[in-house]
Design an enzyme around this catalytic site. Structure first.
Site, short mmCIF file in Angstrom:
data_model
loop_
_atom_site.label_atom_id
_atom_site.label_comp_id
_atom_site.label_asym_id
_atom_site.label_seq_id
_atom_site.Cartn_x
_atom_site.Cartn_y
_atom_site.Cartn_z
N HIS A 179 0.74 -1.33 -0.01
CA HIS A 179 -0.05 -0.04 0.02
C HIS A 179 0.96 1.09 0.16
O HIS A 179 2.22 1.32 0.21
CB HIS A 179 -1.06 -0.06 1.27
CG HIS A 179 -0.38 0.11 2.61
ND1 HIS A 179 0.55 -0.65 2.99
CD2 HIS A 179 -0.62 1.11 3.52
CE1 HIS A 179 1.10 -0.17 4.11
NE2 HIS A 179 0.34 0.56 4.72
N ASP A 218 -0.23 -3.96 5.94
CA ASP A 218 -0.81 -3.42 7.43
C ASP A 218 -2.20 -3.77 7.54
O ASP A 218 -2.98 -3.87 6.45
CB ASP A 218 -0.66 -1.94 7.76
CG ASP A 218 0.69 -1.40 7.55
OD1 ASP A 218 1.75 -2.10 7.39
OD2 ASP A 218 0.87 -0.46 7.60
N ASP A 257 5.86 4.49 4.83
CA ASP A 257 6.95 3.33 5.38
C ASP A 257 6.91 1.92 4.86
O ASP A 257 7.48 1.08 5.04
CB ASP A 257 6.54 3.28 7.05
CG ASP A 257 4.89 2.70 7.40
OD1 ASP A 257 4.17 3.05 6.30
OD2 ASP A 257 4.84 2.24 8.32
N HIS A 258 6.27 1.87 3.85
CA HIS A 258 6.04 0.68 2.82
C HIS A 258 6.64 0.99 1.56
O HIS A 258 6.87 0.12 0.65
CB HIS A 258 4.77 0.20 2.91
CG HIS A 258 4.31 -0.24 4.10
ND1 HIS A 258 4.34 -1.55 4.26
CD2 HIS A 258 3.76 0.31 5.25
CE1 HIS A 258 3.87 -1.77 5.72
NE2 HIS A 258 3.51 -0.57 6.29
N HIS A 276 1.29 3.84 2.07
CA HIS A 276 1.81 4.56 3.09
C HIS A 276 3.26 4.61 3.02
O HIS A 276 4.22 3.62 2.58
CB HIS A 276 1.48 3.95 4.57
CG HIS A 276 -0.02 4.26 5.15
ND1 HIS A 276 -0.72 3.51 5.60
CD2 HIS A 276 -0.69 5.58 4.72
CE1 HIS A 276 -1.87 4.06 5.93
NE2 HIS A 276 -2.04 5.18 5.36
N HIS A 303 -7.33 -1.79 5.97
CA HIS A 303 -6.26 -0.71 6.45
C HIS A 303 -6.96 0.43 6.30
O HIS A 303 -8.32 0.70 5.91
CB HIS A 303 -5.07 -0.97 5.99
CG HIS A 303 -3.93 -0.33 6.41
ND1 HIS A 303 -3.58 -0.24 7.76
CD2 HIS A 303 -2.72 0.33 6.03
CE1 HIS A 303 -2.69 0.81 8.23
NE2 HIS A 303 -2.37 0.83 7.05
N HIS A 344 6.39 -4.99 11.92
CA HIS A 344 5.73 -3.75 11.79
C HIS A 344 5.58 -3.07 12.94
O HIS A 344 4.21 -2.53 13.46
CB HIS A 344 4.16 -3.79 11.03
CG HIS A 344 3.99 -2.41 10.56
ND1 HIS A 344 3.11 -1.55 11.08
CD2 HIS A 344 4.35 -1.64 9.42
CE1 HIS A 344 2.97 -0.61 10.53
NE2 HIS A 344 3.62 -0.58 9.23
ZN LIG Z 1 0.07 1.56 6.55
#
Ligand SMILES: [Zn+2]
Length: 305
Positions: A63, A214, A67-68, A65, A143, A272
């Site tokens: 996805h 997530d 941090d990914h 976000h 999510h 995570h």
């Molecule tokens: Zn996320």
């Protein structure tokens, strides 16, 4: 062929710190090198893990976000600077292609290799990739924004020849090997049938890996990851912060373990983690109360399926 393995490059959430790296991992399966998510600093972690960048053929982004995927533009640029010519496949939600194209447009970069995007839009389990050795499916997660997990499944390989037994049957010629590997019985010149079991060994067991990060606690996952050999399920929080988990679309270690138990997976890896909990062993302790074979994943460690 080497046994399938998962190397964790980063297993923390949100902000990269001196000690912790955001999400990224490498799955090595049947000779393929798959990069799963690409948080900031992933290329440095790949170097530390001594994984050759050129081996990566496919990148799966769960996805959008940061941090990914914040490490992705850097990694793609490095591929270019190193002279990569081999094309790369990126499986990601709608929007990533636009983000990447905008960067390369305004940096006036013409990549030396091509990127093939597979845009993920489905809300159900769907096969997104296949080659002769394995298949990959998207797993819809729950999510704050559109998110997929991924299920990687080896295909059953051919039967192995039992050369010692084959030698005892003079009628068997090399050109018969193909049929034997496919499981066919052998008929001798005088009409005697020799069963395939006698001439071959079973192929290696097929292995599977499911990546779920997530997601909120989401029971429909259970059916989709049933009996996998290894499950990585996010556990951003501990049970004491369950409300925060609900609020942010994440899971607790206890919930991840419940999913693992329900799905009867062989092993659960947690990850995570929120930076709020510096001791990752507390995630493992919490999960183990529900599902015994749980482990808190650590960056730069390799786990075998
Ligand atoms: Zn996320």
């Amino acid at each position: 062929m080497k046994k399938s393995s998962l190397t964790i490059l980063g297993c923390h959430s949100s902000i990269p710190t001196k000690k912790f790296n955001p999400t990224s991992q490498i799955l090595e399966m049947k000779g393929n090198y798959f990069l799963i998510d690409c948080g900031e600093g992933t290329q440095v972690q790949l170097r530390k893990a001594k994984i050759k960048l050129n081996k990566i053929t496919d990148i799966f982004i769960s996805h959008l976000h940061g941090d990914h995927y914040f490490g992705l533009i850097g990694l793609l640029s490095t591929f270019h600077l190193l002279g990569r010519e081999k094309s790369i496949n990126i499986y990601a939600p709608r929007g990533l292609k636009e983000i990447i194209n905008i960067h390369f447009k305004w940096s006036y970069t013409r990549l030396k290799y091509s990127i093939k995007y597979v845009e993920l839009i489905s809300n159900k389990l769907e096969k997104i990739m296949e080659n002769k050795n394995l298949e990959v499916f998207s797993i819809p997660l729950k999510h704050r924004i559109y998110t997929n997990g991924f299920l990687f499944k080896e295909k059953l390989s051919k039967r192995k020849l039992n050369i010692e037994e084959i030698k005892k049957v003079p009628d068997i010629q090399i050109f018969n090997y193909k049929d034997l590997k496919l499981g066919q019985d052998f008929k001798t010149n005088d009409g005697k049938i020799i069963s395939n079991n006698q001439l071959t060994f079973d192929p290696p067991k097929i292995l599977s890996y499911a990546y779920c990060s997530d997601t909120s606690f989401h029971l429909p996952i259970v059916e989709q990851i049933k009996s996998v050999d290894l499950l990585y399920h996010e556990s951003t929080f501990l049970k004491i912060e369950e409300n925060r988990a609900i609020h942010t679309g994440h899971s607790t270690a206890d919930q991840a373990a419940y999913i693992a138990k329900k799905a009867k997976v062989k092993k659960l890896l947690l990850g995570h983690y929120s930076n709020r909990f510096p001791n990752i062993k507390s995630f493992e302790e919490e999960a183990k109360k529900v599902f015994f074979n749980a482990e808190a994943s650590e960056a730069l460690k390799t786990y075998y399926l």
